[in-house]
Structures are given as C-alpha cells and as structure tokens.
Design an enzyme around this catalytic site. Structure first.
Site, PDB file in Angstrom:
ATOM      1  N   SER A  76      51.531  22.988  49.510  1.00 33.15           N
ATOM      2  CA  SER A  76      50.286  22.607  50.190  1.00 33.15           C
ATOM      3  C   SER A  76      49.177  23.609  49.869  1.00 33.15           C
ATOM      4  O   SER A  76      48.384  23.942  50.745  1.00 33.15           O
ATOM      5  CB  SER A  76      50.507  22.491  51.696  1.00 33.15           C
ATOM      6  OG  SER A  76      51.122  23.662  52.196  1.00 33.15           O
ATOM      7  N   CYS A  77      49.136  24.113  48.641  1.00 25.70           N
ATOM      8  CA  CYS A  77      48.080  25.051  48.239  1.00 25.70           C
ATOM      9  C   CYS A  77      46.714  24.412  48.489  1.00 25.70           C
ATOM     10  O   CYS A  77      46.511  23.226  48.202  1.00 25.70           O
ATOM     11  CB  CYS A  77      48.229  25.398  46.763  1.00 25.70           C
ATOM     12  SG  CYS A  77      49.761  26.268  46.386  1.00 25.70           S
TER      13      CYS A  77
END
Lengths: 111, 245
Positions: free
Chosen positions: B130-131
C-alpha cells in the site's frame, strides 16, 4: 505466516464493537477510532527498528485479511492482523497480552 | 484519547464538544496493551512512538492540493516539481525527511509527479502492498489498501476508474503507475476549464485526494471525495421482492 486462530484475538474480535458500528450509535462523525493514529505509528516504529519490516507486515495483513479476519472491517482488521503477526513471530506472547489487557482495562475504567 | 472537541469561532458562546463514544472497546484496550508490551520488550521506544504519532497526525492531502494549485499557477514551480519533486515539496513546506531525518520506512525518499495531458491520464496504485505518498496525501484511504483495487486496477484500469465514476474517452491513454519500495508517485491533474482567474487557494480546494491518486478529475464545485452509488440504469423491478418470497 501462521493463519491459525489465536484464542485471545477471537475473543477480542467483536463485530458489534467495530468503529463503523459503534460511531453512528453515539453520533460520532470521526471516521477513525481514537487509537488509529497510534496503530499507524506503531507500524512505523516496528519497521524503523527492524522488529517487523513493513513489507512483511503488509504481506501478513493481506493473507489474514483474505482468510481469518475477512469479515472484520478496517481498521480493526489491521489491528488484529498486526497483533496476530506479532504473536506468531514471538514478538509478544498471547499470555502476556491477555494479562496486560486486563490491567489496561482496569486502568481505563478506574474512577 | 477518545475525547474530541470542536472549537467554534472566537467569541462563540455556543461552544459544544463533539459527541464521543462512551465505552472502551477491546480493540482500544488491545492497541494499548500490545504497544506497552512492545515498548517494554524494547521493540521501539515511547519517544519514537510519540514522534511518529505526531507526524501521522500532521499529514493530510492539503499539502498535495497546495502543490498542484501552485504548479497550475506558477510555470517555474511546475517545471521544478516535474524535475525534482522532493525540492518542490520543500518549497511548499513538506520535507520528506521527516520525522526521522531520513523519512519513514514506509515513505522512501524518491518522489515523482505524473503530469496528465489531454491524451494521457495517470492513476497510482501499489500492487505489492500500500505504498502511498504519505507526506503529501496523508494516510491512504482504505480502498487503496484493498487487494480488490490493487489487483484489478492494473488489469482493467478503465473498468475500475468507471467504478469511481470516472469514465474516460477511448482516445485518452490510461497509464497505471505502480508505486514500490523505492519510489512514490502522485498525479498532477489538468487544470479544469472555468478556473482562469481563481486564486491558488480556490484551486487547491478542488484538488481532492482522489484527483491526486487519479481516480477522479478536479472540477469547479467538487471539493470533497464522495464515491457515488450509481443507480441502475435498467433496474429489474420487483426482483428483490420476488426473491424474498
């Protein structure tokens, strides 16, 4: 990553007490529970110290979100997955956690 | 911790506290308990936790909105932002090195702004985890973290964008940029028509989080991200009643 149930977390898991259920009951509009930011900070701290790298944590969270905690909404699911991962890796023990939860609740409910 | 208050205008005699949840859930207790044990076990320090908490509370999409609005109105700044995103961020008061001096483990200090054109639309994702460009946009929305969004966007981008209410004409190329452990991205959407004489502040108000992810387009009058529930165009009348019988 162990996807076996952890008894303490099964007791803690309560869909009637998740923020998305609880907040409307009290007319609270904040989209997140009061502990959400602290949880985020804890994830960052664990990654910085190397105790639980961010990628490992997220992989485990994905696996648990698709299996054991698929019915739990976020951010409760994120919390359960993080603790599950920490217990599975031996970073904290289930017994210590159960004991500390009793102490914390007593402290928070003290009058 | 759970006590939140609203603050009225100075002199407002009708100051009221926002309602709060009057019970302590096991989730809240669990978060405190595991944090205390982690600190006692030396996994991190209380000071580190305080620092990251303060940082997390200080970030939000307003910084990204300011950056876009400034890029729309200042050609030199836009050129800088496209060339050296980190330097441009510093000019609007966002330092990616915070809060540790070398950033956070989740926000690698490499940032690129993706410029939309009339024939090219960008949208960001992180297929791995989930960068997200947290220093500019704050915490990612929950849907951004879901495997549903991450898996499907790279395979069927137009379909997923349509689910957000964004239907792009076929002549517009859709480019999905996959964030990774080493680089963060943010979309620089096109400035919409009808905003020629607007101030930076006015412009920033229509640059919502979703516009900078790329699942929405800025337009006058749209200042909040609301994911619409699309009404069926051809509803099947009475089908649910029949099914219930």
């Amino acid at each position: 990553m162990s996807e076996d149930q952890i008894a303490l977390l099964e007791v803690t898991r309560n869909l009637d007490k998740t923020w998305e259920t609880l907040a409307p009951r009290y007319g609270v509009t904040n989209p997140n529970p009061p502990w959400k930011t602290s949880l985020t900070a804890m994830c960052d701290c664990l990654a910085v110290s190397g105790a639980l790298p961010a990628l490992d944590r997220r992989r485990a969270e994905d696996e648990l979100a698709d299996s054991l905690y698929s019915d739990v909404p976020s951010p409760e699911r994120q919390l359960l997955a993080l603790v599950h991962t920490m217990v599975s890796r031996g970073l904290v023990s289930e017994a210590d956690l159960a004991s500390r939860m009793r102490i914390v609740r007593e402290r928070l409910e003290a009058v | 911790m759970s006590h939140t208050h609203t603050h009225g205008n100075p002199g407002d005699s009708h100051h009221k506290a926002a309602p709060m949840v009057e019970e302590i859930t096991d989730y809240e207790v669990l978060e405190i308990a595991v944090r205390e044990l982690a600190i006692e076990h030396g996994l991190f320090t209380a000071e580190d936790h305080r620092r990251f908490t303060e940082w997390a509370e200080s970030i939000g999409p307003a910084a990204g909105s300011r950056l876009v609005a400034k890029a729309w109105t200042d050609p030199a700044f836009k050129a800088l932002a496209l060339k050296d995103g980190l330097k441009a961020c510093k000019e609007i008061g966002v330092d990616w090195a915070e809060p540790t001096g070398v950033g956070t483990p989740s926000d690698y200090m490499e940032f690129h702004l993706l410029e939309d054109t009339p024939t090219l639309h960008h949208v960001i994702v992180c297929t791995l985890c989930s960068c997200y460009p947290r220093p500019l946009l704050g915490m990612s929305p929950e849907w951004y973290r879901t495997t549903n969004y991450r898996r499907r966007l790279v395979r069927w981008p137009r379909q997923v964008l349509a689910e957000f209410g964004l239907i792009l004409p076929p002549e517009v190329e859709v480019r999905v940029e996959d964030s990774n452990q080493k680089c963060r991205f943010m979309v620089l959407p096109m400035r919409p028509a009808g905003t020629d004489k607007w101030s930076e502040e006015q412009l920033a108000a229509i640059v919502t989080r979703d516009c900078m992810i790329g699942v929405a387009l800025p337009k006058p009058g749209r200042t909040v991200d609301v994911h619409p529930i699309q009404k069926a165009r051809r509803p099947v009348k009475g089908s649910h009643q029949e099914a219930a019988q």
